[in-house]
Each structure stands twice: as C-alpha cells, then as structure tokens.
Design a protein around this motif. Structure first.
Motif, PDB file in Angstrom:
ATOM      1  N   LEU A 234       0.835  -1.201   0.000  1.00  0.00           N
ATOM      2  CA  LEU A 234       0.000   0.000   0.000  1.00  0.00           C
ATOM      3  C   LEU A 234       0.869   1.250   0.000  1.00  0.00           C
ATOM      4  N   LEU A 235       1.910   1.269   0.825  1.00  0.00           N
ATOM      5  CA  LEU A 235       2.788   2.421   0.888  1.00  0.00           C
ATOM      6  C   LEU A 235       3.566   2.588  -0.416  1.00  0.00           C
ATOM      7  N   GLN A 236       4.100   1.505  -0.954  1.00  0.00           N
ATOM      8  CA  GLN A 236       4.847   1.588  -2.210  1.00  0.00           C
ATOM      9  C   GLN A 236       3.967   2.145  -3.326  1.00  0.00           C
ATOM     10  N   ASP A 237       2.748   1.646  -3.420  1.00  0.00           N
ATOM     11  CA  ASP A 237       1.826   2.122  -4.460  1.00  0.00           C
ATOM     12  C   ASP A 237       1.492   3.596  -4.259  1.00  0.00           C
ATOM     13  N   TYR A 238       1.328   4.003  -3.000  1.00  0.00           N
ATOM     14  CA  TYR A 238       1.009   5.402  -2.705  1.00  0.00           C
ATOM     15  C   TYR A 238       2.162   6.313  -3.130  1.00  0.00           C
ATOM     16  N   LEU A 239       3.384   5.944  -2.794  1.00  0.00           N
ATOM     17  CA  LEU A 239       4.535   6.769  -3.144  1.00  0.00           C
ATOM     18  C   LEU A 239       4.674   6.899  -4.656  1.00  0.00           C
ATOM     19  N   LYS A 240       4.445   5.796  -5.381  1.00  0.00           N
ATOM     20  CA  LYS A 240       4.503   5.845  -6.847  1.00  0.00           C
ATOM     21  C   LYS A 240       3.402   6.739  -7.407  1.00  0.00           C
ATOM     22  N   GLN A 241       2.204   6.599  -6.864  1.00  0.00           N
ATOM     23  CA  GLN A 241       1.060   7.359  -7.368  1.00  0.00           C
ATOM     24  C   GLN A 241       1.236   8.860  -7.143  1.00  0.00           C
ATOM     25  N   GLU A 242       1.717   9.222  -5.963  1.00  0.00           N
ATOM     26  CA  GLU A 242       1.917  10.649  -5.675  1.00  0.00           C
ATOM     27  C   GLU A 242       3.014  11.237  -6.549  1.00  0.00           C
ATOM     28  N   GLY A 243       4.082  10.476  -6.733  1.00  0.00           N
ATOM     29  CA  GLY A 243       5.106  10.854  -7.689  1.00  0.00           C
ATOM     30  C   GLY A 243       6.011  12.003  -7.304  1.00  0.00           C
ATOM     31  N   HIS A 244       5.975  12.455  -6.044  1.00  0.00           N
ATOM     32  CA  HIS A 244       6.864  13.533  -5.628  1.00  0.00           C
ATOM     33  C   HIS A 244       8.317  13.053  -5.689  1.00  0.00           C
ATOM     34  N   PRO A 245       9.245  13.905  -6.119  1.00  0.00           N
ATOM     35  CA  PRO A 245      10.635  13.458  -6.246  1.00  0.00           C
ATOM     36  C   PRO A 245      11.208  12.844  -4.971  1.00  0.00           C
ATOM     37  N   HIS A 246      10.896  13.425  -3.803  1.00  0.00           N
ATOM     38  CA  HIS A 246      11.462  12.857  -2.582  1.00  0.00           C
ATOM     39  C   HIS A 246      10.792  11.543  -2.221  1.00  0.00           C
ATOM     40  N   PHE A 247       9.523  11.355  -2.608  1.00  0.00           N
ATOM     41  CA  PHE A 247       8.861  10.061  -2.409  1.00  0.00           C
ATOM     42  C   PHE A 247       9.502   8.997  -3.296  1.00  0.00           C
ATOM     43  N   LEU A 248       9.757   9.341  -4.549  1.00  0.00           N
ATOM     44  CA  LEU A 248      10.352   8.379  -5.467  1.00  0.00           C
ATOM     45  C   LEU A 248      11.792   8.051  -5.060  1.00  0.00           C
ATOM     46  N   ALA A 249      12.518   9.060  -4.557  1.00  0.00           N
ATOM     47  CA  ALA A 249      13.874   8.809  -4.078  1.00  0.00           C
ATOM     48  C   ALA A 249      13.854   7.902  -2.850  1.00  0.00           C
ATOM     49  N   PHE A 250      12.877   8.122  -1.975  1.00  0.00           N
ATOM     50  CA  PHE A 250      12.720   7.268  -0.798  1.00  0.00           C
ATOM     51  C   PHE A 250      12.438   5.831  -1.235  1.00  0.00           C
ATOM     52  N   LEU A 251      11.537   5.660  -2.177  1.00  0.00           N
ATOM     53  CA  LEU A 251      11.175   4.339  -2.661  1.00  0.00           C
ATOM     54  C   LEU A 251      12.361   3.654  -3.338  1.00  0.00           C
ATOM     55  N   ASP A 252      13.111   4.403  -4.129  1.00  0.00           N
ATOM     56  CA  ASP A 252      14.277   3.839  -4.807  1.00  0.00           C
ATOM     57  C   ASP A 252      15.330   3.381  -3.805  1.00  0.00           C
ATOM     58  N   THR A 253      15.591   4.203  -2.777  1.00  0.00           N
ATOM     59  CA  THR A 253      16.560   3.828  -1.747  1.00  0.00           C
ATOM     60  C   THR A 253      16.087   2.597  -0.981  1.00  0.00           C
ATOM     61  N   TRP A 254      14.809   2.555  -0.688  1.00  0.00           N
ATOM     62  CA  TRP A 254      14.206   1.403   0.009  1.00  0.00           C
ATOM     63  C   TRP A 254      14.359   0.129  -0.812  1.00  0.00           C
ATOM     64  N   GLN A 255      14.067   0.228  -2.100  1.00  0.00           N
ATOM     65  CA  GLN A 255      14.169  -0.945  -2.971  1.00  0.00           C
ATOM     66  C   GLN A 255      15.610  -1.443  -3.061  1.00  0.00           C
ATOM     67  N   LYS A 256      16.560  -0.527  -3.151  1.00  0.00           N
ATOM     68  CA  LYS A 256      17.965  -0.931  -3.228  1.00  0.00           C
ATOM     69  C   LYS A 256      18.444  -1.563  -1.926  1.00  0.00           C
ATOM     70  N   ALA A 257      17.910  -1.049  -0.801  1.00  0.00           N
ATOM     71  CA  ALA A 257      18.351  -1.552   0.512  1.00  0.00           C
ATOM     72  C   ALA A 257      17.772  -2.911   0.850  1.00  0.00           C
ATOM     73  N   SER A 258      16.528  -3.133   0.414  1.00  0.00           N
ATOM     74  CA  SER A 258      15.850  -4.351   0.853  1.00  0.00           C
ATOM     75  C   SER A 258      15.336  -5.243  -0.266  1.00  0.00           C
TER      76      SER A 258
END
Length: 260
Positions: A234-258
């Motif tokens: 739910l959170l991943q989908d929300y961050l993608k949908q909102e599309g704010h640069p800092h949300f996408l950067a957060f998601l990208d860092t999260w994906q790389k870390a885990s």
C-alpha cells in the motif's frame, strides 16, 4: 482506529532567546551563536532546551479505513501557531492513536511549550478522563498508554541507556533512514530559505517511523505476515502514485536496501 504518525522539525527560537537572555540588538546570526554558546557553557551541548525550539514543519502519516496519506501540515507560509493548531485540530476531530520516535522526549514537549506560547487550545489532547471516562485509562499524556506510542521509548523498555536513533534502526531493518539532510542541518536550510527541503526531509523521517511501526506491529502480532506485506505494498503504491521526487527517491533507496 485511525493511526497518525508524526514528526517535527525545529530551529532555534531567536526572538524567544533574545527576550530570555536580553540579547536585543543582535542579528539573527549573532543571536543564534549566542544561544548555542550559552547552552554549551551550561552543559557542554549545543542542543537547546526544548522551549527554545521553534517548529517549522510537522509531517504526518495517516492510516485510516479510507487508506493512507502522507503530508506536511500547512504550507511554506504557515506560521508556527498555524502548524500547531492544525496538529491539535486533527486530534480534536479524529482522536487518532499517535505514533512517534522519541515523541515523548522531544516532539510532544516542544509542542506543549510552543502551544503554550501561542495560546493554542487542544481540548481533546489534554483529556485524562474528566469528560471522557475512556481517557482515564488510555490518554495521550501517560508514558505507558497506547494512545500515544513512542516507539523509541517502548523498544528501549523505558530505559534511556537503551535508546537508539531512528536512522540506525530504520537502516538496520532495510529501510532508507536519513536522506539528504539531518536535524542538525535544518537551521542552515531555513536560513537559505529552503522550507520545501525541510518539509520534504520531515516527510521522509515520518515515513521511516511508519515503516518501523509496521515492523513493530508484526513483531507484537497486531499484523500477520500477509497483513504486513499488504501495508508495505500500500505504501509503495502510494509513493509511486503521488510521484513527488522525494517520495520516489525514498522508494528507490528502500528498494535498493531491501529488494522490495
């Protein structure tokens, strides 16, 4: 039950410092230096007493039956009083369970002092059972009640020697941790007029807190493995949908870390 995760960002209260220490006539830069020097002489740290922290951002994650939302209260032109009023108005309207990291040791006491300064009313927040009997045994003020859950305090078993920084715990769990700024850089960013950067940073901090809270809910059995994975999705989908640069950067860092 609505869950509201929150985090604040602060800068030195220069006007308050001038008044308390009789520093009238000094520039903002010199006033800040004087306050930090006075505090360093007092106990060896530049971390100001909590009543001299001025709030410049309050970010929240709201999880309700309607879904998930992440935002920062007010806008870049909002006064400190307006930010605090919005925070307490939300509690008055929705009575959410609050979740924080060190909220009992920092965020809430700062909010108390600053609300006191500005004359902000927060009727529901201060309820302890005089009008609503259910608040006698579960209110926002008690350290050991669940209406405000300070994750750092609970995980440390209310033992200051066991406290841990959010950044390190989030990183340990495979979440992004601090991104692009730290609390110590907020005043520099404010002086440069970068309120948007401060607000974005505060939102990434509150996202880390939300993710740690979800893991805590899994650990104590409030979420099973399926429910936990659903909340992450739910959170991943929300961050993608909102599309704010800092949300996408957060998601990208999260994906790389885990690898999510």
């Amino acid at each position: 039950m609505n869950v509201l995760v929150f985090d604040i960002e602060t800068i030195p209260d220069l006007d308050g410092g001038r008044r308390i220490y009789d520093l009238g006539g000094l520039s903002d830069k010199d006033t800040a230096s004087a306050l930090l020097n006075l505090r360093r002489q007092e106990n060896g740290t530049e971390f100001l007493r909590l009543h001299l922290h001025r709030i410049v951002a309050i970010s929240v994650v709201l999880r309700s039956s309607q879904g998930l939302k992440v935002w920062t209260l007010g806008d870049e032109n909002s006064t400190e009083k307006e930010l605090i009023e919005r925070f307490y108005d939300g509690i008055d309207r929705f009575t959410p369970n609050l979740v924080s990291w060190n909220g009992g040791g920092f965020d809430l006491p700062v909010l108390h002092y600053r609300a006191l300064k500005h004359g902000v009313t927060a009727h529901r927040y201060w309820e302890t059972g005089n009008e609503d009997n259910s608040f006698k045994w579960n209110n926002y003020l008690s350290r050991y009640h669940q209406r405000h859950l300070d994750l750092m305090d609970v995980l440390a078993m209310y033992n200051g020697r066991a406290n841990a920084p959010l950044d390190q715990i989030a990183t340990l769990l495979g979440f992004p941790g601090k991104m692009g700024m730290s609390g110590g850089k907020v005043f520099d960013a404010f002086q440069e007029g970068d309120l948007k950067g401060i607000r974005d940073y505060c939102e990434t901090d509150v996202l880390n807190t939300w993710l740690v809270y979800l893991r805590f809910q899994l650990m104590r059995g409030e979420l099973d493995a399926t429910g936990y994975d659903q909340e992450l999705t739910l959170l991943q989908d929300y961050l993608k949908q909102e599309g704010h640069p800092h949300f996408l950067a957060f998601l990208d860092t999260w994906q790389k870390a885990s690898g999510v």
